[in-house]
Structures are given as structure tokens and as C-alpha cells.
Scaffold this active site. Structure first.
Site, PDB file in Angstrom:
ATOM      1  CG  ASP A  40     108.912  47.511  76.778  1.00  0.00           C
ATOM      2  OD1 ASP A  40     107.807  48.025  76.556  1.00  0.00           O
ATOM      3  OD2 ASP A  40     109.092  46.625  77.626  1.00  0.00           O
ATOM      4  CB  VAL A 126     118.685  46.004  77.994  1.00  0.00           C
ATOM      5  CG1 VAL A 126     118.868  45.716  79.481  1.00  0.00           C
ATOM      6  CG2 VAL A 126     118.538  47.498  77.774  1.00  0.00           C
ATOM      7  CE1 TYR A 127     115.953  42.057  79.428  1.00  0.00           C
ATOM      8  CE2 TYR A 127     114.720  40.503  78.086  1.00  0.00           C
ATOM      9  CZ  TYR A 127     114.789  41.362  79.171  1.00  0.00           C
ATOM     10  OH  TYR A 127     113.694  41.502  79.999  1.00  0.00           O
TER      11      TYR A 127
HETATM   12  P1  ADP Z   1     116.083  43.654  74.745  1.00  0.00           P
HETATM   13  O1  ADP Z   1     115.807  43.943  76.197  1.00  0.00           O
HETATM   14  O2  ADP Z   1     115.209  42.548  74.181  1.00  0.00           O
HETATM   15  O3  ADP Z   1     117.534  43.475  74.457  1.00  0.00           O
HETATM   16  P2  ADP Z   1     116.142  46.414  73.706  1.00  0.00           P
HETATM   17  O4  ADP Z   1     114.986  47.311  73.509  1.00  0.00           O
HETATM   18  O5  ADP Z   1     117.160  46.800  74.730  1.00  0.00           O
HETATM   19  O6  ADP Z   1     115.520  44.955  73.999  1.00  0.00           O
HETATM   20  O7  ADP Z   1     116.884  46.210  72.322  1.00  0.00           O
HETATM   21  C1  ADP Z   1     116.411  45.419  71.275  1.00  0.00           C
HETATM   22  C2  ADP Z   1     116.782  46.064  69.957  1.00  0.00           C
HETATM   23  O8  ADP Z   1     115.847  47.101  69.669  1.00  0.00           O
HETATM   24  C3  ADP Z   1     118.175  46.708  69.932  1.00  0.00           C
HETATM   25  O9  ADP Z   1     118.794  46.366  68.701  1.00  0.00           O
HETATM   26  C4  ADP Z   1     117.849  48.206  69.975  1.00  0.00           C
HETATM   27  O10 ADP Z   1     118.840  48.965  69.300  1.00  0.00           O
HETATM   28  C5  ADP Z   1     116.566  48.216  69.182  1.00  0.00           C
HETATM   29  N1  ADP Z   1     115.704  49.405  69.297  1.00  0.00           N
HETATM   30  C6  ADP Z   1     115.673  50.360  70.244  1.00  0.00           C
HETATM   31  N2  ADP Z   1     114.729  51.288  69.948  1.00  0.00           N
HETATM   32  C7  ADP Z   1     114.167  50.910  68.763  1.00  0.00           C
HETATM   33  C8  ADP Z   1     113.155  51.442  67.907  1.00  0.00           C
HETATM   34  N3  ADP Z   1     112.503  52.568  68.205  1.00  0.00           N
HETATM   35  N4  ADP Z   1     112.857  50.755  66.754  1.00  0.00           N
HETATM   36  C9  ADP Z   1     113.488  49.609  66.433  1.00  0.00           C
HETATM   37  N5  ADP Z   1     114.447  49.068  67.216  1.00  0.00           N
HETATM   38  C10 ADP Z   1     114.786  49.701  68.348  1.00  0.00           C
END
Ligand code: ADP
Length: 176
Positions: A40, A126-127
């Protein structure tokens, strides 16, 4: 890894979703659309402030639903913001909500007549969703959708890091 599903391509790549050139990229947002850590934060940083302005006007998004904004300065024309579930042991309807987050994003892409969409591994950061279970749900939802719809040419999963990519690859092999 690329596979053909019906008339479409389902593609898994390791990488950073902010540099994707698909028509839309999907953001793993929170219910307030307030931005945050992980993918995000990366999308808002790369796409500039106009995406957040649009998010503020929309106001929020329930878990399992999806909303769409333009892509700001990203290569992707649109960002589809969906809210995956926080994993709470798997007994709080998480699998249904994670499926819904993917399905509503795909439906929104079709409604906008987009041809290509890229997803991150929603809820697996994070989730706290176990990556293998999340991969199974995400991939099965995409495969079922592509078997029922011809409009999307490409559904891609952009996995951050080799480990997540390998788990998605294993789950895809089990499904095809
Ligand atoms: P959530 O809160 O839905 O768990 P996160 O952003 O914490 O969302 O993580 C969701 C996934 O996105 C994780 O596998 C994380 O490693 C991945 N992620 C983080 N940054 C990026 C990025 N720039 N591009 C693709 N995936 C990413």
C-alpha cells in the site's frame, strides 16, 4: 511461470508491483483507504498524491470489497484497492473474504473493460495470512474466473521475494 487458462494468460512473476504495466494493479489496502505499510505504502509513494486524494473522496472499502482509482504517475492506468482479511486462525470467514477480495477486483477490471490486471499476495504481509493458503485461494479464484470470462487477456501475480514466488508456483502446479 505463465499458463494458459481458457483464452487468457495467468502469469506469476517475482518483482515489485509498482513498476507493472498492466492496465490495473491491485492494492492490498486497509478499510479506511488510509495508506500504510507494505505494498500500500509503496503504491502511494510511486503513484503520487492524486491516488490518495481519490481514496479520500471514496472514503473507505469493506473487507472483501474493491474500489478503483486512477493510477496517478504509475505506468498502470488504474489502481484497484481491495481489502483482504486479517488472518485470525482461519475461523473468522477469512477464506471467503480473501476469495471475495480477488473476485471483486476481477469484476471491477471487467466492468471497466480492462485487459490486464496484476495482484500482489493480498493479506500475506501485515495481515498474516499463511502464504500457501492465500496462494491457493488467490489462484483458484483467478482460474475459475478466467474459465468463465473471456475478456481479461492477462492476470498476473507479482510476488515480492523468491519465497512467496516459489510458494505461488507450487500452488499453481497443484491446481492445473
Ligand atoms: P496485507 O496488509 O494485505 O498483508 P502487505 O502489504 O503487508 O499487505 O503485504 C502483502 C504482500 O505484498 C506481502 O507478500 C508483501 O511482501 C508484498 N509486497 C510488499 N511490497 C510490495 C511491492 N512493492 N510489490 C509487490 N508486493 C509487495
Amino acid at each position: 511461470m505463465d499458463v494458459r487458462i481458457n483464452k487468457s494468460t495467468l502469469s506469476l512473476v517475482e518483482g515489485d508491483i509498482t513498476s507493472e504495466e498492466t492496465d490495473a494493479i491491485v492494492n492490498a489496502a486497509n478499510a479506511r483507504l488510509a495508506g500504510g505499510a507494505g505494498v500500500d505504502g509503496a503504491i502511494h509513494r510511486a503513484g503520487g498524491p492524486s491516488i490518495m486524494e481519490e481514496c479520500r473522496k471514496i472514503g473507505g472499502c469493506q473487507t472483501g470489497q474493491a474500489v478503483i482509482t486512477t493510477g496517478g504517475s504509475l505506468k498502470a492506468k488504474y489502481v484497484i484497492h481491495t481489502v483482504g482479511p486479517v488472518y485470525q486462525g482461519g475461523v473468522k470467514g477469512e477464506s471467503h473474504l480473501l476469495k471475495s477480495a480477488h473476485l471483486e477486483s476481477l469484476k471491477l477490471a471487467s466492468a471497466k473493460r480492462l485487459k490486464s490486471i496484476a495482484f500482489p499476495a493480498i493479506s500475506t504481509g501485515v495481515y498474516g495470512y499463511p502464504v500457501n493458503e492465500a496462494a491457493h485461494i488467490a489462484l483458484k479464484t483467478a482460474i475459475d474466473y478466467l474459465n468463465e470470462h473471456d475478456d481479461l487477456e492477462l492476470v498476473r501475480f507479482v510476488l515480492f521475494g523468491r519465497k512467496t514466488y516459489d510458494i505461488f508456483t507450487d500452488e499453481l502446479r497443484k491446481l492445473i
